[in-house]
Scaffold this motif. Structure first.
Motif, PDB file in Angstrom:
ATOM      1  N   MET A 148      62.911  63.302  39.064  1.00 13.80           N
ATOM      2  CA  MET A 148      61.948  62.225  39.075  1.00 13.80           C
ATOM      3  C   MET A 148      62.075  61.457  37.759  1.00 13.80           C
ATOM      4  O   MET A 148      62.169  62.051  36.699  1.00 13.80           O
ATOM      5  N   THR A 149      62.061  60.168  37.847  1.00 13.50           N
ATOM      6  CA  THR A 149      62.202  59.326  36.662  1.00 13.50           C
ATOM      7  C   THR A 149      60.862  58.713  36.267  1.00 13.50           C
ATOM      8  O   THR A 149      59.866  58.821  37.000  1.00 13.50           O
ATOM      9  N   ARG A 150      60.853  58.045  35.146  1.00  9.15           N
ATOM     10  CA  ARG A 150      59.664  57.358  34.664  1.00  9.15           C
ATOM     11  C   ARG A 150      59.187  56.329  35.695  1.00  9.15           C
ATOM     12  O   ARG A 150      57.993  56.187  35.960  1.00  9.15           O
ATOM     13  N   LYS A 151      60.126  55.650  36.292  1.00 12.50           N
ATOM     14  CA  LYS A 151      59.808  54.643  37.310  1.00 12.50           C
ATOM     15  C   LYS A 151      59.087  55.278  38.499  1.00 12.50           C
ATOM     16  O   LYS A 151      58.097  54.731  39.008  1.00 12.50           O
ATOM     17  N   HIS A 152      59.566  56.441  38.954  1.00 12.34           N
ATOM     18  CA  HIS A 152      58.924  57.134  40.073  1.00 12.34           C
ATOM     19  C   HIS A 152      57.510  57.578  39.719  1.00 12.34           C
ATOM     20  O   HIS A 152      56.603  57.529  40.555  1.00 12.34           O
ATOM     21  N   ILE A 153      57.329  58.040  38.497  1.00 13.75           N
ATOM     22  CA  ILE A 153      55.995  58.465  38.054  1.00 13.75           C
ATOM     23  C   ILE A 153      55.039  57.280  38.076  1.00 13.75           C
ATOM     24  O   ILE A 153      53.906  57.386  38.575  1.00 13.75           O
ATOM     25  N   ILE A 154      55.481  56.146  37.579  1.00 21.93           N
ATOM     26  CA  ILE A 154      54.644  54.945  37.561  1.00 21.93           C
ATOM     27  C   ILE A 154      54.277  54.526  38.980  1.00 21.93           C
ATOM     28  O   ILE A 154      53.117  54.203  39.276  1.00 21.93           O
ATOM     29  N   GLU A 155      55.244  54.559  39.896  1.00 22.26           N
ATOM     30  CA  GLU A 155      54.980  54.167  41.283  1.00 22.26           C
ATOM     31  C   GLU A 155      53.975  55.108  41.951  1.00 22.26           C
ATOM     32  O   GLU A 155      53.075  54.660  42.660  1.00 22.26           O
ATOM     33  N   LYS A 156      54.111  56.422  41.721  1.00 24.40           N
ATOM     34  CA  LYS A 156      53.182  57.387  42.322  1.00 24.40           C
ATOM     35  C   LYS A 156      51.764  57.193  41.794  1.00 24.40           C
ATOM     36  O   LYS A 156      50.793  57.233  42.560  1.00 24.40           O
ATOM     37  N   ILE A 157      51.616  57.002  40.491  1.00 29.13           N
ATOM     38  CA  ILE A 157      50.291  56.800  39.908  1.00 29.13           C
ATOM     39  C   ILE A 157      49.684  55.506  40.442  1.00 29.13           C
ATOM     40  O   ILE A 157      48.498  55.457  40.782  1.00 29.13           O
ATOM     41  N   GLN A 158      50.491  54.474  40.536  1.00 26.71           N
ATOM     42  CA  GLN A 158      50.008  53.180  41.023  1.00 26.71           C
ATOM     43  C   GLN A 158      49.526  53.287  42.468  1.00 26.71           C
ATOM     44  O   GLN A 158      48.470  52.762  42.824  1.00 26.71           O
ATOM     45  N   LYS A 159      50.244  54.018  43.312  1.00 27.13           N
ATOM     46  CA  LYS A 159      49.841  54.181  44.711  1.00 27.13           C
ATOM     47  C   LYS A 159      48.565  55.012  44.835  1.00 27.13           C
ATOM     48  O   LYS A 159      47.707  54.723  45.654  1.00 27.13           O
ATOM     49  N   ARG A 160      48.434  56.069  44.027  1.00 27.08           N
ATOM     50  CA  ARG A 160      47.265  56.945  44.116  1.00 27.08           C
ATOM     51  C   ARG A 160      45.999  56.297  43.581  1.00 27.08           C
ATOM     52  O   ARG A 160      44.912  56.528  44.089  1.00 27.08           O
ATOM     53  N   THR A 161      46.136  55.503  42.515  1.00 25.46           N
ATOM     54  CA  THR A 161      44.954  54.943  41.866  1.00 25.46           C
ATOM     55  C   THR A 161      44.626  53.530  42.319  1.00 25.46           C
ATOM     56  O   THR A 161      43.475  53.107  42.212  1.00 25.46           O
ATOM     57  N   GLY A 162      45.624  52.797  42.755  1.00 26.02           N
ATOM     58  CA  GLY A 162      45.403  51.413  43.142  1.00 26.02           C
ATOM     59  C   GLY A 162      45.393  50.447  41.975  1.00 26.02           C
ATOM     60  O   GLY A 162      45.151  49.253  42.152  1.00 26.02           O
ATOM     61  N   TYR A 163      45.658  50.939  40.778  1.00 28.06           N
ATOM     62  CA  TYR A 163      45.722  50.061  39.611  1.00 28.06           C
ATOM     63  C   TYR A 163      46.979  49.204  39.669  1.00 28.06           C
ATOM     64  O   TYR A 163      47.948  49.535  40.339  1.00 28.06           O
ATOM     65  N   ASP A 164      46.950  48.117  38.919  1.00 30.47           N
ATOM     66  CA  ASP A 164      48.095  47.224  38.833  1.00 30.47           C
ATOM     67  C   ASP A 164      49.275  47.963  38.199  1.00 30.47           C
ATOM     68  O   ASP A 164      49.096  48.751  37.264  1.00 30.47           O
TER      69      ASP A 164
END
Length: 89
Positions: free
Chosen positions: A1-17
């Motif tokens: 898992m890369t930094r990009k994947h972590i950002i995408e997962k957090i964004q999907k779970r939280t709904g933040y920009d």
């Protein structure tokens, strides 16, 4: 898992920009890097620890040219997983 994947997962779970999540993740990682660079260990309960291991001076032998070298004492960053992570593996 890369930094990009972590950002995408957090964004999907939280709904933040995505831009806001990127700033938060980058600041979190830079805080860890900066504090370890200053010689501090990082302890995250339930996750693990980012620690600095001390390696003392040692003499080494180079087989190729037959010479001896002294490797000076230095610190090496390491991660020690917490119990929660170890129980899931």
């Amino acid at each position: 898992m890369t930094r990009k994947h972590i950002i995408e997962k957090i964004q999907k779970r939280t709904g933040y920009d995505k831009a806001d999540v990127t700033v938060i993740v980058d600041e979190f990682l830079s805080t860890i890097k900066n504090n370890m660079g200053e010689g501090h260990n990082i302890y995250l309960r339930g996750f693990g620890s980012f620690i600095l291991k001390h390696h003392r001076d040692k003499n080494v032998y180079n087989i190729n040219d037959g010479s001896h070298y002294l490797v000076p004492a230095h610190y090496v960053p390491a991660f020690r997983a917490g119990k929660d992570i170890l129980s899931r593996i």
